[in-house]
Design an enzyme around this catalytic site. Structure first.
Site, PDB file in Angstrom:
ATOM      1  N   LYS A   1      -9.090  -2.028 -20.779  1.00  0.00           N
ATOM      2  CA  LYS A   1     -10.140  -2.186 -19.761  1.00  0.00           C
ATOM      3  C   LYS A   1     -11.319  -1.246 -20.043  1.00  0.00           C
ATOM      4  CE  LYS A   1     -12.327  -3.059 -16.029  1.00  0.00           C
ATOM      5  NZ  LYS A   1     -12.855  -4.347 -15.656  1.00  0.00           N
TER       6      LYS A   1
ATOM      7  N   CYS B   1     -19.294  -0.667 -12.762  1.00  0.00           N
ATOM      8  CA  CYS B   1     -18.298  -0.702 -13.847  1.00  0.00           C
ATOM      9  C   CYS B   1     -18.835  -0.107 -15.137  1.00  0.00           C
ATOM     10  CB  CYS B   1     -17.871  -2.138 -14.084  1.00  0.00           C
ATOM     11  SG  CYS B   1     -17.486  -2.993 -12.565  1.00  0.00           S
TER      12      CYS B   1
HETATM   13  N1  SAJ Z   1     -27.200  -5.289 -18.913  1.00  0.00           N
HETATM   14  C1  SAJ Z   1     -28.241  -5.041 -19.785  1.00  0.00           C
HETATM   15  N2  SAJ Z   1     -28.398  -5.854 -20.870  1.00  0.00           N
HETATM   16  C2  SAJ Z   1     -27.552  -6.899 -21.110  1.00  0.00           C
HETATM   17  C3  SAJ Z   1     -26.466  -7.132 -20.233  1.00  0.00           C
HETATM   18  C4  SAJ Z   1     -26.321  -6.306 -19.133  1.00  0.00           C
HETATM   19  O1  SAJ Z   1     -29.002  -4.092 -19.603  1.00  0.00           O
HETATM   20  O2  SAJ Z   1     -27.770  -7.595 -22.112  1.00  0.00           O
HETATM   21  C5  SAJ Z   1     -27.050  -4.447 -17.709  1.00  0.00           C
HETATM   22  C6  SAJ Z   1     -27.140  -5.255 -16.399  1.00  0.00           C
HETATM   23  O3  SAJ Z   1     -28.489  -5.481 -16.048  1.00  0.00           O
HETATM   24  C7  SAJ Z   1     -26.406  -4.360 -15.448  1.00  0.00           C
HETATM   25  C8  SAJ Z   1     -25.340  -3.681 -16.337  1.00  0.00           C
HETATM   26  O4  SAJ Z   1     -25.753  -3.897 -17.666  1.00  0.00           O
HETATM   27  O5  SAJ Z   1     -27.253  -3.367 -14.920  1.00  0.00           O
HETATM   28  C9  SAJ Z   1     -23.928  -4.226 -16.166  1.00  0.00           C
HETATM   29  O6  SAJ Z   1     -23.960  -5.639 -16.041  1.00  0.00           O
HETATM   30  P1  SAJ Z   1     -22.957  -6.605 -16.804  1.00  0.00           P
HETATM   31  O7  SAJ Z   1     -23.381  -7.972 -16.483  1.00  0.00           O
HETATM   32  O8  SAJ Z   1     -22.876  -6.241 -18.229  1.00  0.00           O
HETATM   33  O9  SAJ Z   1     -21.534  -6.250 -16.223  1.00  0.00           O
HETATM   34  P2  SAJ Z   1     -20.893  -6.001 -14.773  1.00  0.00           P
HETATM   35  O10 SAJ Z   1     -20.930  -4.518 -14.521  1.00  0.00           O
HETATM   36  O11 SAJ Z   1     -21.470  -6.871 -13.739  1.00  0.00           O
HETATM   37  O12 SAJ Z   1     -19.389  -6.489 -15.061  1.00  0.00           O
HETATM   38  C10 SAJ Z   1     -18.655  -5.862 -16.115  1.00  0.00           C
HETATM   39  C11 SAJ Z   1     -18.022  -6.968 -16.981  1.00  0.00           C
HETATM   40  N3  SAJ Z   1     -17.479  -6.361 -18.194  1.00  0.00           N
HETATM   41  C12 SAJ Z   1     -17.798  -6.833 -19.434  1.00  0.00           C
HETATM   42  O13 SAJ Z   1     -18.571  -7.747 -19.606  1.00  0.00           O
HETATM   43  C13 SAJ Z   1     -17.138  -6.198 -20.595  1.00  0.00           C
HETATM   44  C14 SAJ Z   1     -16.942  -7.682 -16.184  1.00  0.00           C
HETATM   45  O14 SAJ Z   1     -16.255  -8.624 -16.997  1.00  0.00           O
HETATM   46  C15 SAJ Z   1     -15.930  -6.663 -15.622  1.00  0.00           C
HETATM   47  O15 SAJ Z   1     -14.918  -7.286 -14.860  1.00  0.00           O
HETATM   48  C16 SAJ Z   1     -16.695  -5.711 -14.736  1.00  0.00           C
HETATM   49  O16 SAJ Z   1     -17.672  -5.031 -15.544  1.00  0.00           O
HETATM   50  C17 SAJ Z   1     -15.698  -4.713 -14.137  1.00  0.00           C
HETATM   51  O17 SAJ Z   1     -15.332  -4.904 -12.968  1.00  0.00           O
HETATM   52  O18 SAJ Z   1     -15.235  -3.819 -14.840  1.00  0.00           O
END
Ligand code: SAJ
Length: 434
Positions: free
Chosen positions: A206, A260
Site C-alpha cells: 500500500k 493519501c
Molecule cells: N496529481 C498530480 N498529477 C497527476 C496526478 C495526480 O499532481 O498526474 C495530484 C492530484 O491533483 C492530487 C494528488 O496528486 O492533488 C493525489 O491525487 P491522485 O488522483 O493521484 O490520488 P488520490 O489521493 O485521490 O488516491 C490515491 C490512489 N492511489 C494511487 O493511484 C496509487 C488511490 O488508488 C488510493 O486508494 C488512494 O490514494 C488511497 O486511499 O490511498
C-alpha cells in the site's frame, strides 16, 4: 448471514458498508461522530460520490445497513478510520490514535471466531501491533481465538464503487488462517484478484503504491520547473515526450493534496529513513510546488501593477479542491494558495469552485466565490489551479487581454498531437527575425 461492523463512516467506510450490504451481509456502521450517524440514518450520504445517495437509501430501506453510536458484536470488524500525520522536527509521523481507539471499542465485544480487518493506511508492522493490543485487552489469542488481517483499500475517489468491486486486493493475514478469513469476506464482492499474503507484505505494498505515484508526480513537477525556466509550455513538452513508447510523465499541477499521496510516503520515511531518500525528496518537491506557484502569481501581479499603477488587480482563481471533479478540500494545495493570496492587500480575488458550497468557503476559509462567467468578466488575471470538467469551456469565455496562468493543464491544447499539426512549424526563434 454474517454480521459485519465497519468502524469509521468516511470516504472508505461508508461505501464499503454499502457494498457489503448490497451483497447480503448484515452491516452496521459505527462512528464516534453522532451527528454523522444521524445524518447517514436519514439517508444523507455525508460525502459526495457518484451513486452513493441512491445506494445508501436503498440499503437503509431494505434494513441491510444502519449506522450506530454504540459498538455491537459482529463476526467481522472492518477498521476504516483516518490515519493522519503529526509533525515532529519537520518530519511527518503517522498519528494512529484513531486506530488505537477502535481497538478499545472492538475489545469490548470481541469473541472467539471473530475476524478484525484493518483497511486504513498504516506504517509497516501496525497490524501485528493491533493484534497484540487486542490480545492484551481481551485475553484471547490472536491467530487462534480471533483473526487479524490488513486489507488496504485502493479506491480512487470519484470511482469508489466501481473500484471497490473491480480492483484486485492484497489480503495480508497475521497468519494464514487470518488471510483465509479475509478471503471468505472479500470473495463475496471483489471481482479482481485476491492475493493472500502476510500483513507486512500488504502494509508495504500500500505504501509503495502511493509513494511511487508521489515520486512520479514529483518528476512531472520537476519537468515543469525545467520548462518554465526556458519559457516553454510544460504540458506540450510532456504530451510530446509521452509519444515515446516508454515514457509516461504525469501531469504537473499546483501540488499534491488529498489524504493519501501527500501523507503515506512519510509512513515509509519514518520507518525506513535509509531506504527512502527518493520518496522523501519527492515529498519535498511536491510540497514546495504550491509555493513555487505562488511566486509565479506574485510575479504576474507585479508585472500587471507596472502598467496599471493606480488600479487594484482583480483575480479569479479556478478550482480549490485537492484534485479535479471531487468535493474534497483535504490537504488541498489550491486552497493553500488561495489562503496565501488572501494575505496580499493589493489584490482582490474571487474563487470559482463548483464542488463546494460558497458558504463553507466564505465562513470557514474567508474566501469569496463567484459564478464562472461573472468571475471571468471582472478579472485582470485568471489562475487555473484545478482542471475540473466544469472549466473545460474556459477558452471560449475569456476576454481579450486577460492574463491566464495555467497550473493544471486546463488551457493546454492537444491539437499539436494531430497529424496535420505535426507538419507545421510550432515555434518562432530570434534567428527567424534576422
Ligand atoms: N496529481 C498530480 N498529477 C497527476 C496526478 C495526480 O499532481 O498526474 C495530484 C492530484 O491533483 C492530487 C494528488 O496528486 O492533488 C493525489 O491525487 P491522485 O488522483 O493521484 O490520488 P488520490 O489521493 O485521490 O488516491 C490515491 C490512489 N492511489 C494511487 O493511484 C496509487 C488511490 O488508488 C488510493 O486508494 C488512494 O490514494 C488511497 O486511499 O490511498
Amino acid at each position: 448471514m454474517k454480521k459485519i461492523c465497519v468502524l469509521g463512516l468516511g470516504y472508505i467506510g461508508l461505501p464499503t458498508s454499502i457494498i457489503l450490504a448490497e451483497n447480503n451481509f448484515e452491516v452496521i456502521g459505527f462512528d464516534v461522530d453522532h451527528i454523522k450517524v444521524d445524518r447517514i440514518n436519514n439517508s444523507d450520504a455525508v460525502i459526495q460520490e457518484p451513486e452513493i445517495s441512491s445506494k445508501l437509501k436503498k440499503v437503509l430501506s431494505e434494513k441491510k445497513f444502519k449506522a450506530v453510536k454504540e459498538i455491537e458484536s459482529a463476526d467481522y470488524f472492518i477498521i476504516a478510520v483516518p490515519t493522519p500525520f503529526k509533525v515532529n522536527n519537520l518530519e511527518k509521523q503517522a498519528d494512529l490514535s484513531y486506530v488505537w481507539s477502535t481497538v478499545e471499542f472492538i475489545s469490548q465485544v470481541l469473541k472467539i471466531g471473530d475476524t478484525v480487518i484493518l483497511e486504513s493506511t498504516v506504517p509497516v508492522g501496525t497490524t501485528e501491533e493491533l493484534a497484540r493490543n487486542l490480545e492484551l485487552s481481551t485475553n484471547l489469542k490472536a491467530g487462534k481465538d480471533f483473526f487479524v488481517a490488513y486489507c488496504p483499500e485502493r479506491v480512487f475517489p470519484g470511482k469508489i464503487f466501481y473500484e471497490l468491486e473491480n480492483n484486485s486486493r492484497v489480503l495480508g493475514g497475521i497468519n494464514s488462517i487470518s488471510a483465509q478469513k479475509a478471503q471468505e469476506l472479500y470473495i463475496k464482492f471483489v471481482k479482481g484478484n485476491l492475493h493472500l499474503e502476510s500483513s507486512i507484505f500488504a502494509e508495504m505494498i500500500k505504501l509503495v503504491e502511493n509513494s511511487s505515484r508521489d515520486a512520479q508526480i514529483a518528476i512531472a513537477n520537476q519537468v515543469a520547473s525545467l520548462a518554465y525556466k526556458v519559457g516553454i509550455d510544460p504540458y506540450k513538452l510532456i504530451s510530446i515526450a509521452n509519444e515515446h513508447p516508454r515514457v509516461k510523465i504525469l501531469n504537473p499541477t499546483c501540488g499534491v493534496g488529498g489524504h493519501c499521496i501527500a501523507v503515506d510516503p512519510w509512513f515509509l520515511v519514518e520507518s525506513f529513513p535509509e531506504q527512502t531518500e527518493l520518496f522523501k525528496k519527492s515529498r519535498q518537491i511536491n510540497d514546495a510546488k504550491p509555493y513555487q506557484v505562488l511566486n509565479f502569481i506574485k510575479e504576474a501581479i507585479s508585472k500587471w501593477k507596472l502598467s496599471n499603477p493606480n488600479s487594484k488587480c482583480k483575480m479569479a482563481i479556478l478550482g480549490l479542491t485537492y484534485k479535479p471533479n471531487v468535493d474534497d478540500l483535504r490537504e488541498s494545495p489550491a486552497l493553500l494558495i488561495a489562503q496565501e493570496l488572501n494575505k496580499i492587500a493589493e489584490i482582490d480575488f474571487v474563487a470559482v469552485e463548483p464542488y463546494i458550497e460558497p458558504e463553507i468557503l466564505n465562513k470557514k476559509y474567508n474566501i469569496k466565490t463567484e459564478k464562472l462567467e461573472n468571475a471571468l468578466n471582472d478579472s485582470n488575471i485568471i489562475i487555473c489551479l484545478v482542471a475540473h470538467n466544469y472549466f473545460k469551456n474556459l477558452k471560449n469565455l475569456l476576454l481579450k487581454d486577460q492574463i491566464v496562468l495555467d497550473f493544471c493543464g486546463l488551457m493546454h491544447e492537444k491539437d499539436y498531437l494531430n497529424l496535420e499539426a505535426t507538419k507545421t512549424i510550432n515555434f518562432k526563434s530570434k534567428y527567424d527575425e534576422k
